[in-house]
Design a protein around this motif. Structure first.
Motif, PDB file in Angstrom:
ATOM      1  N   THR A  71       1.199   9.683  -3.679  1.00 57.71           N
ATOM      2  CA  THR A  71       0.725   9.931  -5.035  1.00 57.71           C
ATOM      3  C   THR A  71      -0.535  10.779  -5.023  1.00 57.71           C
ATOM      4  N   LEU A  72      -0.477  11.960  -5.603  1.00 57.47           N
ATOM      5  CA  LEU A  72      -1.632  12.848  -5.616  1.00 57.47           C
ATOM      6  C   LEU A  72      -2.790  12.268  -6.407  1.00 57.47           C
ATOM      7  N   ALA A  73      -2.493  11.492  -7.449  1.00 55.21           N
ATOM      8  CA  ALA A  73      -3.557  10.929  -8.280  1.00 55.21           C
ATOM      9  C   ALA A  73      -4.377   9.895  -7.513  1.00 55.21           C
ATOM     10  N   SER A  74      -3.781   9.281  -6.499  1.00 58.15           N
ATOM     11  CA  SER A  74      -4.481   8.292  -5.675  1.00 58.15           C
ATOM     12  C   SER A  74      -4.080   8.524  -4.225  1.00 58.15           C
ATOM     13  N   PRO A  75      -4.643   9.581  -3.608  1.00 58.62           N
ATOM     14  CA  PRO A  75      -4.123  10.048  -2.329  1.00 58.62           C
ATOM     15  C   PRO A  75      -4.325   9.114  -1.143  1.00 58.62           C
ATOM     16  N   LEU A  76      -5.359   8.285  -1.155  1.00 57.69           N
ATOM     17  CA  LEU A  76      -5.608   7.402  -0.023  1.00 57.69           C
ATOM     18  C   LEU A  76      -5.384   5.944  -0.435  1.00 57.69           C
ATOM     19  N   VAL A  77      -4.698   5.211   0.426  1.00 56.96           N
ATOM     20  CA  VAL A  77      -4.501   3.787   0.180  1.00 56.96           C
ATOM     21  C   VAL A  77      -5.831   3.071   0.388  1.00 56.96           C
ATOM     22  N   GLY A  78      -6.235   2.246  -0.571  1.00 56.81           N
ATOM     23  CA  GLY A  78      -7.516   1.554  -0.481  1.00 56.81           C
ATOM     24  C   GLY A  78      -7.642   0.769   0.809  1.00 56.81           C
ATOM     25  N   THR A  79      -8.700   1.035   1.577  1.00 60.91           N
ATOM     26  CA  THR A  79      -8.907   0.394   2.874  1.00 60.91           C
ATOM     27  C   THR A  79     -10.402   0.255   3.134  1.00 60.91           C
ATOM     28  N   HIS A  80     -10.815  -0.914   3.600  1.00 63.40           N
ATOM     29  CA  HIS A  80     -12.207  -1.141   3.998  1.00 63.40           C
ATOM     30  C   HIS A  80     -12.264  -1.208   5.521  1.00 63.40           C
ATOM     31  N   ALA A  90      -5.734  -5.646  -1.026  1.00 62.34           N
ATOM     32  CA  ALA A  90      -4.621  -6.509  -1.432  1.00 62.34           C
ATOM     33  C   ALA A  90      -3.580  -6.494  -0.314  1.00 62.34           C
ATOM     34  N   ARG A  91      -2.936  -7.622  -0.108  1.00 61.66           N
ATOM     35  CA  ARG A  91      -1.930  -7.715   0.945  1.00 61.66           C
ATOM     36  C   ARG A  91      -0.837  -6.676   0.755  1.00 61.66           C
ATOM     37  N   GLN A  92      -0.345  -6.153   1.876  1.00 58.85           N
ATOM     38  CA  GLN A  92       0.717  -5.150   1.869  1.00 58.85           C
ATOM     39  C   GLN A  92       1.993  -5.783   2.412  1.00 58.85           C
ATOM     40  N   ASN A  93       3.008  -5.875   1.565  1.00 60.76           N
ATOM     41  CA  ASN A  93       4.219  -6.585   1.950  1.00 60.76           C
ATOM     42  C   ASN A  93       5.057  -5.813   2.953  1.00 60.76           C
ATOM     43  N   ASP A 194       3.153 -10.310   5.344  1.00 61.20           N
ATOM     44  CA  ASP A 194       2.236  -9.388   4.669  1.00 61.20           C
ATOM     45  C   ASP A 194       1.191  -8.892   5.651  1.00 61.20           C
ATOM     46  N   VAL A 195       0.935  -7.592   5.631  1.00 58.31           N
ATOM     47  CA  VAL A 195      -0.113  -7.013   6.468  1.00 58.31           C
ATOM     48  C   VAL A 195      -1.429  -7.058   5.699  1.00 58.31           C
ATOM     49  N   LEU A 196      -2.437  -7.692   6.292  1.00 58.04           N
ATOM     50  CA  LEU A 196      -3.761  -7.786   5.672  1.00 58.04           C
ATOM     51  C   LEU A 196      -4.717  -6.731   6.197  1.00 58.04           C
ATOM     52  N   GLY A 197      -4.427  -6.200   7.381  1.00 59.92           N
ATOM     53  CA  GLY A 197      -5.295  -5.182   7.967  1.00 59.92           C
ATOM     54  C   GLY A 197      -4.861  -4.860   9.384  1.00 59.92           C
TER      55      GLY A 197
END
Length: 205
Positions: A71-80, A90-93, A194-197
């Motif tokens: 998605t160009l509007a949100s190019p990077l997946v939120g990650t800390h 948020a958990r990634q299924n 679910d992947v948490l990190g």
């Protein structure tokens, strides 16, 4: 580094071309000793190759990898990223309602970068029993045929339901894991993963 500016630009990309959608973006700290400048740069290349350095910058240090979405509007997946650990807000299924009683593969290639050393996975197992008591296990593996972690639950006739949750840090080999379920007759159960990190090879331990 925003990844917006291109052409080996400090705090931008390390090349003119845009970063491909649905790929992993690697972030680096870069240093300009003459100007005592510490900046960042984004690159499609992992630390085995390293980034293209902007003019005057002569060294780099790996920060970590973040998924670029489609998605160009949100190019990077939120990650800390904290030290060597990367966490999703948020958990990634990765698996919903898995029921396989023979070893099954779960692909993590869109959730865990290829160079990650380990994955933080949450195992959620549920079971129901039609009569009497029953127990069930879910085994998680990163090498085929060899259990790494296990959850075990018991469902009793009085409640007819049981559940268990376990979080594990499992080594990353080829961006996938395997699972297998077992239970007694009269009991049905399923597994969510679910992947948490994930853990990064950036020396931050």
């Amino acid at each position: 580094a925003t990844g917006n500016a291109g052409g080996a630009t400090p705090n931008g990309r390390d090349r003119k071309g845009t970063l491909d959608a649905s790929t992993w973006v690697h972030f680096y700290w870069i240093y300009h000793s003459a100007g005592a400048l510490l900046r960042g740069v984004a690159s499609p290349d992992p630390p085995t190759t390293g980034p293209n350095l902007p003019t005057g910058f002569e060294s780099w240090s790996y920060a970590g990898a973040v998924r670029r979405s489609a998605t160009l509007a949100s190019p990077l997946v939120g990650t800390h990223i904290v030290a060597s650990m990367a966490y999703y807000p948020a958990r990634q299924n990765a698996l919903t309602g898995g029921t396989s009683t023979s070893e099954a593969t779960v692909d993590l290639s869109s959730l865990v970068p290829p160079n990650a050393t380990a994955t933080v996975i949450q195992m959620d197992q549920e079971a129901t029993v039609s009569g009497g008591n029953g127990s069930a296990t879910a085994n998680l593996r990163y090498i085929t045929g060899l259990n790494f972690a296990q959850t075990r639950i018991t469902a009793v006739a009085s409640s007819a339901f049981g559940a268990d949750t376990q979080t594990v840090l499992i080594p990353n080999l080829s961006q996938r894991v395997f699972y297998i379920l077992s239970s007694v007759a009269g009991l049905t159960h399923n597994l969510d993963l679910d992947v948490l990190g994930y853990e990064l090879p950036n020396g931050g331990k």
